[in-house]
Design an enzyme around this catalytic site. Sequence first.
Site, short mmCIF file in Angstrom:
data_model
loop_
_atom_site.label_atom_id
_atom_site.label_comp_id
_atom_site.label_asym_id
_atom_site.label_seq_id
_atom_site.Cartn_x
_atom_site.Cartn_y
_atom_site.Cartn_z
N ASP A 9 5.21 -44.10 -9.38
CA ASP A 9 6.13 -45.02 -9.06
C ASP A 9 7.31 -45.56 -10.01
O ASP A 9 6.65 -45.80 -11.35
CB ASP A 9 5.54 -46.22 -8.40
CG ASP A 9 6.40 -47.19 -7.18
OD1 ASP A 9 7.68 -47.50 -7.89
OD2 ASP A 9 5.95 -47.42 -6.28
N ASP A 53 5.79 -42.07 -4.81
CA ASP A 53 7.02 -43.02 -4.36
C ASP A 53 8.08 -42.05 -4.04
O ASP A 53 8.32 -41.37 -4.75
CB ASP A 53 7.19 -44.12 -5.36
CG ASP A 53 8.29 -44.93 -5.11
OD1 ASP A 53 8.34 -45.63 -3.76
OD2 ASP A 53 9.38 -45.34 -5.89
N ASP A 331 -24.36 18.10 3.86
CA ASP A 331 -23.64 18.53 2.82
C ASP A 331 -22.27 19.55 3.21
O ASP A 331 -22.73 20.47 4.07
CB ASP A 331 -24.49 19.14 1.64
CG ASP A 331 -23.65 19.19 0.35
OD1 ASP A 331 -24.01 18.19 -0.48
OD2 ASP A 331 -22.80 19.77 0.15
N ILE A 332 -21.26 19.23 2.89
CA ILE A 332 -20.28 20.20 3.47
C ILE A 332 -20.02 21.20 2.21
O ILE A 332 -20.37 21.17 1.12
CB ILE A 332 -18.71 19.49 3.26
CG1 ILE A 332 -18.94 18.11 3.99
CG2 ILE A 332 -17.51 20.48 3.45
CD1 ILE A 332 -17.44 17.30 3.76
N ASP A 348 -9.70 14.96 0.63
CA ASP A 348 -9.84 13.42 1.11
C ASP A 348 -9.61 13.51 2.64
O ASP A 348 -10.41 12.88 3.31
CB ASP A 348 -9.06 12.36 0.35
CG ASP A 348 -9.42 12.12 -0.82
OD1 ASP A 348 -10.43 12.78 -1.26
OD2 ASP A 348 -8.55 11.47 -1.47
N GLU A 374 -19.39 14.95 -1.48
CA GLU A 374 -19.35 15.78 0.12
C GLU A 374 -20.73 15.58 0.61
O GLU A 374 -21.31 16.32 1.68
CB GLU A 374 -19.12 17.08 -0.03
CG GLU A 374 -19.99 18.10 -0.93
CD GLU A 374 -19.68 18.10 -2.45
OE1 GLU A 374 -19.22 17.13 -2.97
OE2 GLU A 374 -19.90 19.25 -2.89
#
Lengths: 475, 475
Positions: A9, A53, A331-332, A348, A374
């Site tokens: 204030d 204020d 497993d791939i 991916d 993988e």
Amino acid sequence: MSARVLVVDDILPNVKLLEAKLTSEYYDVLTATNGKEALEKVAAQSPDLVLLDVMMPGMDGFEVCTKIKQNPALAHIPVVMVTALTDAEDKVRGLESGADDFLSKPINDTALMARVRSLVRLKMALDEWRVRENTANQLGVVEKQSNVMMESADNARVLVVEDKNFEQRKIEETLQRDQDIVTITENGAKTMELVAAQEFDVLIVSLNLAGEDGLRLCSHLKSNERTRSIPIVMIGGEEDMPRIAHGLEIGAHDYILRPVDRNELLARVRTQVRRKRFQERLRSTYEISLSMALTDSLTGLYNRRYLEVHLEKLLSKNQESKKSLAVLLIDIDHFKHVNDKYGHAVGDEVLKIFSQRLLGNLRSFDLVARLGGEEFAVILPDVSEQRAWMVGERLRTSISDVPFVVTGHPEGISITTSIGAALIDHNQHTKHEVLERADKCLYEAKKGGRNAVVFEGKGKLNPDDFKEAQRQFIS
Amino acid sequence: MSARVLVVDDILPNVKLLEAKLTSEYYDVLTATNGKEALEKVAAQSPDLVLLDVMMPGMDGFEVCTKIKQNPALAHIPVVMVTALTDAEDKVRGLESGADDFLSKPINDTALMARVRSLVRLKMALDEWRVRENTANQLGVVEKQSNVMMESADNARVLVVEDKNFEQRKIEETLQRDQDIVTITENGAKTMELVAAQEFDVLIVSLNLAGEDGLRLCSHLKSNERTRSIPIVMIGGEEDMPRIAHGLEIGAHDYILRPVDRNELLARVRTQVRRKRFQERLRSTYEISLSMALTDSLTGLYNRRYLEVHLEKLLSKNQESKKSLAVLLIDIDHFKHVNDKYGHAVGDEVLKIFSQRLLGNLRSFDLVARLGGEEFAVILPDVSEQRAWMVGERLRTSISDVPFVVTGHPEGISITTSIGAALIDHNQHTKHEVLERADKCLYEAKKGGRNAVVFEGKGKLNPDDFKEAQRQFIS
């Protein structure tokens, strides 16, 4: 709860008066006599509340408030505007600049203390979450620091508890300007039913209901774990101030005096909705960071950590229920070759499609995880040997029978997988032991020429045997 | 804040009296007239506070309290024992059975309401954390549900603010029975210095200090973010009850009346220390789950998610600072062969040793991550080409020059690594682009016979060139 309050204030006796009142209630008080000093103290001493204020030479209260609320590091500090003005337009201007409330001079002690206590309590609850979000932010779990003023306040779901027709219509019309979804009810019993069945962003409760005490309703809502976090805005007359103060003690967040000014109502509801949405978002940050700890970011499958924790739980469950579970390691085949030939981006894509095919061929309570690279694992709880065998074979053919359509190869590329499987009986086993057993079978499957399922104790499965088994199993 | 309070007493008028007092303050009140009913209502309706009569036929208050506090699902609910007994031994028995406080009949209204408000506030602050721990528990981030009674209260660091010699000695002697580490100070100024410099588990503050107001000190401690969470136990006389009630409002956690009973002091301090430690553990659960989201569980290195988030930040920093950074992709040669020949357990050991060697050869602000399987990435911020080249070569030789000593192979097994590296200038680049560039070099390194570093635009590095470069670099 005690707290640090900044009183701003330009007239020193006003500062001294507020300082004395707050100090006698054991608050820690800081003071400033102009806007610039106020902003410096807010930044340097992080008060828990600012009493500001409005009318000051140079930078006025609106400007100070706007500067605090636009700074992401300070916006969480509640600001109460203190003013001789009673003009509703100024109130709205203050609320829209981000002020959390207004107090009119001469300041009523009850209103002052109720407000201060209530805002400090809200701030402290939020502070806990803000600290967490900062940590999450530094670690990169969330992208950027958030700010309550950035939340949208549109399309809020508002429940109005009011039994006077005229007031109902006025509130409804006003809120619908913001496209709020307004539900109106006339008493506490119906309110409790509604909040049990639906979600609301804010409740507006009249303290002048004919047949009951609105404060009692607020207390029920605040005592109930499900509804405790929904903000409540009370509506009452000037003569209800002692009850309003009590309501703030109980946990109501705000109030508005009759006759209700439309713009003030809108502004106060917006403030509450923003604050609630902000709090919800801080909470969800935590849930997200938890789920990130347990999932693989590329495929969305569970990760190795989750698999290991839950495999242990499933093994002890298996012992109790005297059933069997199957562990499949998958497993791939020649995945390095895919990466080398088509690039990592396509690699991916293959991993993602592969994951989706696994998921699509399993029950909702089977567990699928990517262990890394993988390599994947599947746990089938509560299965027979016959069934585990069928599932393994189904997974293998779901990969080999349909080419993988990836970017730049609309004709699809051919992928196969090798699977090692073991049926785990209800005796005691460690997770390492059972994974090792499945892994030995996977090694056999690879050695035997790939694109094959090897079941422990059975050797490589012959697809023709499988068809025969399936026929018997179904018949 | 309103709350649900369960009142338990075998004498109906006592129940009605407490019910009326609490209801007039807008609490939601449940009632029970014996121990069995009390336990049922606690389990079914999860109140926020239990006011529990000690002397009841059948199951007495101690037994009810013990049953609540031994149940992990209920132990967080605060229990206040209500009793005609003033015997300190009974108080201690109650506190040791897990009660959070005692109230003596006839009940003083101020003490009752101050207590209820303070305990409800503490519970609600804890509830937020408990809910999240449940989530973490379900997801397997933490092993088992925790319970405040399971926390140790030993070796607490206690700061005593008391200026009377006799009282100082009494408190110190008492607390040292629990091997607490006791620090004594005589005034507020010294207290603020001590709490700024050291960690404390609990503060004991006299309300009868000669030169100052102990409540003012409590308020300072509670207004300060650093000290806000340390529990405060006030000590005062019967005549200080109104100030004690005010102290609980401010945020002090508990009080003890003079003359101080040694066992009561010990019991109350233990309760506060347990609660504080419980709260700290709930917080650390969150930090752990966050770090789990960003690290690889096997090696402790950062994971791919962290790498990707921070690579982006580092790239934009690089643009601003006009410097260069280097990206190295690192792959263990023939790692599948290691797994097949020695088993997965040895494979995991190799990954761990490999990670340690990478870490040991990098600066603290270089970033190392395991991308999955046997693939790693290193980011070197702010480096020259020369320096990046040296680091790559140093990493390669740190792997190839010293055999990996693993379980069952004390002579060590020979491991080599291939590294692809790219220097990234201060122009704009995406993380995918820079990883792809390093990956192409890694592919070259593999194709060229492995155990090699390939630097973008330079081809395979010749170790002799490296020695020459190093000589030039140093000179």
